[in-house]
Design a protein around this motif. Structure first.
Motif, PDB file in Angstrom:
ATOM      1  N   LEU A 150      29.723 102.269 -12.934  1.00  0.00           N
ATOM      2  CA  LEU A 150      28.590 102.374 -12.008  1.00  0.00           C
ATOM      3  C   LEU A 150      27.307 101.837 -12.648  1.00  0.00           C
ATOM      4  N   MET A 151      27.149 102.064 -13.946  1.00  0.00           N
ATOM      5  CA  MET A 151      25.954 101.585 -14.646  1.00  0.00           C
ATOM      6  C   MET A 151      25.814 100.079 -14.528  1.00  0.00           C
ATOM      7  N   GLU A 171      22.546  98.573  -8.376  1.00  0.00           N
ATOM      8  CA  GLU A 171      21.391  97.673  -8.403  1.00  0.00           C
ATOM      9  C   GLU A 171      20.080  98.396  -8.641  1.00  0.00           C
ATOM     10  N   LYS A 172      19.965  99.645  -8.212  1.00  0.00           N
ATOM     11  CA  LYS A 172      18.722 100.387  -8.430  1.00  0.00           C
ATOM     12  C   LYS A 172      18.732 100.976  -9.828  1.00  0.00           C
ATOM     13  N   VAL A 173      17.623 100.785 -10.517  1.00  0.00           N
ATOM     14  CA  VAL A 173      17.556 101.160 -11.921  1.00  0.00           C
ATOM     15  C   VAL A 173      17.660 102.667 -12.095  1.00  0.00           C
ATOM     16  N   VAL A 174      17.093 103.440 -11.204  1.00  0.00           N
ATOM     17  CA  VAL A 174      17.175 104.897 -11.305  1.00  0.00           C
ATOM     18  C   VAL A 174      18.631 105.346 -11.199  1.00  0.00           C
ATOM     19  N   ILE A 195      15.151 110.613 -19.252  1.00  0.00           N
ATOM     20  CA  ILE A 195      13.829 110.907 -18.703  1.00  0.00           C
ATOM     21  C   ILE A 195      12.827 109.840 -19.138  1.00  0.00           C
ATOM     22  N   LEU A 196      12.907 109.405 -20.375  1.00  0.00           N
ATOM     23  CA  LEU A 196      12.013 108.350 -20.856  1.00  0.00           C
ATOM     24  C   LEU A 196      12.198 107.070 -20.058  1.00  0.00           C
ATOM     25  N   MET A 197      13.448 106.709 -19.781  1.00  0.00           N
ATOM     26  CA  MET A 197      13.710 105.501 -18.993  1.00  0.00           C
ATOM     27  C   MET A 197      13.181 105.649 -17.570  1.00  0.00           C
ATOM     28  N   ILE A 198      13.358 106.801 -16.972  1.00  0.00           N
ATOM     29  CA  ILE A 198      12.850 107.012 -15.614  1.00  0.00           C
ATOM     30  C   ILE A 198      11.333 106.924 -15.589  1.00  0.00           C
TER      31      ILE A 198
END
Length: 171
Positions: free
Chosen positions: A26-27, A31-34, A73-76
């Motif tokens: 899935l990663m 297409e959506k980064v979140v 969390i940092l990536m979000i």
């Protein structure tokens, strides 16, 4: 050929493996980064489960705390704080997709052959691990207390530097 006992640990291994494989697939397909970050967090949680199966509770705890928690969390936050322009989709490249599929199947074949042709040694009797978390803690706070404190100071300085740089860009 193989003498496999179907135990709870065996079932948990396959459940965690399925979580990790599904999260990884899935990663790379979402297409959506979140959504990608959430899939990556699922992979990290599955890996933490694998560490628990290996009696490495401390490493599993660190995996959940640092990777599944902090990195996700940092990536979000990084995604939320940057500007994204909706762009046009890249055109499909059937030649590249075909070559990638052939390469993946070839890699699978080579790995399958290597695994099947490998002679494994007789398994050693299982020894229950002692309290590895206590051993890591004792070693960390006795033999490596100075490097531990230096890393904490380094991380604090890096955090303050990031705040200062973010404030300068905002002004």
């Amino acid at each position: 050929m193989f003498n496999i006992a179907f135990t709870g640990e065996f079932a948990a291994f396959f459940i965690f493996s399925a979580i990790m494989i599904c999260g990884a697939v899935l990663m790379i397909t979402l297409e959506k980064v979140v959504h990608m970050v959430i899939s990556m967090a699922a992979v990290f949680l599955g890996l933490a489960g694998m560490f628990v199966l290996l009696d490495a509770e401390f490493v599993a705890f660190v995996q959940v705390l640092i990777y599944a928690g902090a990195v996700s969390i940092l990536m979000i936050f990084g995604i939320m704080m940057t500007k994204h322009q909706p762009g046009a989709r890249e055109p499909a490249k059937p030649l590249h997709e075909t070559l990638a599929a052939i390469g993946a199947l070839s890699l699978f074949g080579v790995l399958f052959y290597a695994i099947q042709s490998t002679e494994l040694p007789e398994p050693q009797p299982f020894r229950q691990a002692e309290d590895n978390t206590m051993a890591i803690g004792e070693l960390l706070y006795t033999g490596y207390v100075i490097p531990f404190e230096l890393v904490s100071v380094l991380l604090t300085v890096a955090f303050i530097g990031a705040i200062v740089l973010a404030k300068k860009e905002a002004d």
